[in-house]
Design an enzyme around this catalytic site. Structure first.
Site, PDB file in Angstrom:
ATOM      1  CB  SER A 112      -1.029   0.088   1.178  1.00  0.00           C
ATOM      2  OG  SER A 112      -2.024   1.027   1.343  1.00  0.00           O
ATOM      3  CE1 TYR A 166      -4.288  -1.637   4.980  1.00  0.00           C
ATOM      4  CE2 TYR A 166      -3.261  -0.106   4.535  1.00  0.00           C
ATOM      5  CZ  TYR A 166      -3.775  -1.034   4.083  1.00  0.00           C
ATOM      6  OH  TYR A 166      -4.162  -1.307   2.938  1.00  0.00           O
TER       7      TYR A 166
HETATM    8  N1  LIG Z   1      -8.803  -0.725  -1.841  1.00  0.00           N
HETATM    9  C1  LIG Z   1      -7.700   0.281  -1.950  1.00  0.00           C
HETATM   10  O1  LIG Z   1      -7.838   1.466  -1.859  1.00  0.00           O
HETATM   11  C2  LIG Z   1      -6.268   0.194  -1.292  1.00  0.00           C
HETATM   12  C3  LIG Z   1      -5.237   0.960  -1.422  1.00  0.00           C
HETATM   13  C4  LIG Z   1      -3.862  -0.472  -0.460  1.00  0.00           C
HETATM   14  C5  LIG Z   1      -3.484  -1.422  -0.884  1.00  0.00           C
HETATM   15  N2  LIG Z   1      -4.110  -2.413  -0.660  1.00  0.00           N
HETATM   16  C6  LIG Z   1      -4.726  -3.936  -0.245  1.00  0.00           C
HETATM   17  O2  LIG Z   1      -4.965  -4.693  -0.967  1.00  0.00           O
HETATM   18  C7  LIG Z   1      -5.425  -5.752  -0.738  1.00  0.00           C
HETATM   19  C8  LIG Z   1      -7.243  -5.833  -1.404  1.00  0.00           C
HETATM   20  O3  LIG Z   1      -7.674  -5.131  -1.168  1.00  0.00           O
HETATM   21  P1  LIG Z   1      -9.364  -4.473  -1.337  1.00  0.00           P
HETATM   22  O4  LIG Z   1      -9.699  -3.251  -1.396  1.00  0.00           O
HETATM   23  O5  LIG Z   1      -9.650  -5.298  -2.508  1.00  0.00           O
HETATM   24  O6  LIG Z   1     -10.032  -5.413  -0.081  1.00  0.00           O
HETATM   25  P2  LIG Z   1     -11.435  -5.849   0.102  1.00  0.00           P
HETATM   26  O7  LIG Z   1     -12.549  -4.948  -1.564  1.00  0.00           O
HETATM   27  O8  LIG Z   1     -12.166  -5.821   1.400  1.00  0.00           O
HETATM   28  O9  LIG Z   1     -11.751  -6.862  -0.782  1.00  0.00           O
HETATM   29  C9  LIG Z   1     -10.603  -7.791   0.422  1.00  0.00           C
HETATM   30  C10 LIG Z   1     -10.633  -9.488   0.219  1.00  0.00           C
HETATM   31  O10 LIG Z   1      -9.511 -10.467   0.778  1.00  0.00           O
HETATM   32  C11 LIG Z   1     -10.589 -11.674   1.894  1.00  0.00           C
HETATM   33  N3  LIG Z   1      -9.982 -11.551   3.025  1.00  0.00           N
HETATM   34  C12 LIG Z   1     -10.054 -10.736   3.674  1.00  0.00           C
HETATM   35  N4  LIG Z   1      -9.306 -10.919   4.849  1.00  0.00           N
HETATM   36  C13 LIG Z   1      -9.550 -12.321   5.025  1.00  0.00           C
HETATM   37  C14 LIG Z   1      -8.623 -13.473   5.400  1.00  0.00           C
HETATM   38  N5  LIG Z   1      -8.545 -13.379   6.962  1.00  0.00           N
HETATM   39  N6  LIG Z   1      -8.414 -14.460   5.096  1.00  0.00           N
HETATM   40  C15 LIG Z   1      -8.631 -15.010   3.456  1.00  0.00           C
HETATM   41  N7  LIG Z   1      -9.886 -13.539   2.979  1.00  0.00           N
HETATM   42  C16 LIG Z   1      -9.530 -12.755   3.219  1.00  0.00           C
HETATM   43  C17 LIG Z   1     -12.640 -10.923   1.623  1.00  0.00           C
HETATM   44  O11 LIG Z   1     -13.312 -11.770   1.568  1.00  0.00           O
HETATM   45  P3  LIG Z   1     -13.499 -12.569   3.079  1.00  0.00           P
HETATM   46  O12 LIG Z   1     -14.455 -11.342   3.801  1.00  0.00           O
HETATM   47  O13 LIG Z   1     -15.188 -13.491   2.403  1.00  0.00           O
HETATM   48  O14 LIG Z   1     -12.950 -13.076   3.845  1.00  0.00           O
HETATM   49  C18 LIG Z   1     -12.205 -10.517   0.283  1.00  0.00           C
HETATM   50  O15 LIG Z   1     -12.743 -11.327  -0.896  1.00  0.00           O
HETATM   51  C19 LIG Z   1      -5.432  -5.661   0.645  1.00  0.00           C
HETATM   52  O16 LIG Z   1      -3.963  -6.457   1.082  1.00  0.00           O
HETATM   53  C20 LIG Z   1      -5.753  -3.716   0.959  1.00  0.00           C
HETATM   54  O17 LIG Z   1      -4.556  -3.737   2.060  1.00  0.00           O
HETATM   55  C21 LIG Z   1      -6.296  -1.711  -0.883  1.00  0.00           C
END
Ligand SMILES: NC(=O)c1ccc[n+]([C@@H]2O[C@H](COP(=O)([O-])OP(=O)(O)OC[C@H]3O[C@@H](n4cnc5c(N)ncnc54)[C@H](OP(=O)(O)O)[C@@H]3O)[C@@H](O)[C@H]2O)c1
Length: 252
Positions: free
Chosen positions: A142, A155
């Site tokens: 991130s 985080y």
């Molecule tokens: N969106 C952003 O702006 C952003 C920016 C920087 C970095 N990131 C990083 O990108 C990654 C994905 O983010 P996202 O925004 O796509 O998140 P999201 O929309 O919340 O999706 C997260 C996915 O991970 C699964 N998940 C969460 N906790 C889990 C666990 N303990 N075990 C297995 N699966 C799990 C969720 O399904 P379940 O809830 O069913 O488990 C879901 O499929 C993360 O590492 C986040 O920190 C995101």
């Protein structure tokens, strides 16, 4: 070579957001995909949707926070593929608070899922990645790994730790034919950020810091992940690709 034909890939957190976009793009590029999440209904719905579109992927209920579930992943790979070409450590969470307001359980959960889980999952899958001979691991970090972007300290700690994990494993596992890279997104439209981005004032502040004047789409991250997963990026390891609309090069 601009494809993932015959590659076998595991993506953690594959039902929503960035992970889901990676599953879709990997399948379109010809990879065989296994993805994880905690919610079984989401897995079943996504798997059905994929089947309707003519794609076949396996969804496994596995919580990245639990060691027995991490081992379940390795067992699945051992039973079905015996080798692994691509691992995307994508599953991640956030709990936003001021440092003094976190309970120990809350901040340890953030560290466990975002930092410890990628390490443990990479370790349990190592023999299969080694077996590939030409494997690629991608960790989703991130912008918060590098700058304070108001996400809360745990985080930020977890993601900056993940960047060093990326560099150290890249150096250690290069001799095993395993490349390890990271992608660091700024705000991307996903369920994780939806509530946060709905706040007009916050969105205004984000856009004022972002030269491209918008937040990103999950597909703008899965495109980078796909490139790093391909043999086309075969001389790239230990790197972090920042996808932030120019945010990090703008001071004023
Ligand atoms: N969106 C952003 O702006 C952003 C920016 C920087 C970095 N990131 C990083 O990108 C990654 C994905 O983010 P996202 O925004 O796509 O998140 P999201 O929309 O919340 O999706 C997260 C996915 O991970 C699964 N998940 C969460 N906790 C889990 C666990 N303990 N075990 C297995 N699966 C799990 C969720 O399904 P379940 O809830 O069913 O488990 C879901 O499929 C993360 O590492 C986040 O920190 C995101």
């Amino acid at each position: 070579m601009w494809d993932l034909e015959s590659k076998k890939a595991v993506i953690t957190g594959g039902t929503k957001g960035i992970g889901r976009a990676c599953v879709m793009e990997f399948l379109k590029l010809g990879a065989e995909v296994m993805f994880t999440a905690r919610n079984e209904e989401d897995i079943n719905n996504f798997t059905k949707e994929l089947r309707k579109q003519g794609y076949k992927a396996t969804g496994l209920v596995a919580d990245a926070e639990k060691q027995e579930d991490r081992e379940k992943l390795a067992q699945w790979v051992a039973n079905n593929w015996k080798k692994l070409d691509i691992l995307v450590n994508n599953a991640g969470i956030n709990i936003r608070k001021r440092a003094r307001d976190y309970s120990e359980e809350e901040y340890r959960k953030v560290l466990e899922i975002n930092l410890v889980a990628p390490f443990e999952i990479s370790r349990v899958l190592y023999p299969y990645l080694q077996e590939s001979g030409k494997a690629s691991m991608i960790n989703i970090a991130s912008s918060a790994a590098i700058q304070d972007v108001g996400t809360g300290t745990p985080y930020a700690m977890s993601k900056s730790g993940l960047l060093q994990q990326t560099r150290s494993l890249a150096a250690e596992w290069a001799r095993d034919g395993i490349r390890v890279n990271a992608v660091s997104p700024w705000f991307i439209k996903t369920p994780l950020t939806q509530g946060y981005l709905e706040d007009g004032k916050r969105m205004e502040a984000i856009l004022s810091r972002t030269p491209l004047n918008r937040v990103g789409e999950p597909e703008e991250i899965s495109a980078i992940v796909s490139f790093l997963a391909m043999d086309r990026s075969s001389f790239v390891t230990g790197q972090n690709i920042v996808a932030d609309g120019g945010m990090s090069i703008k001071a004023l």
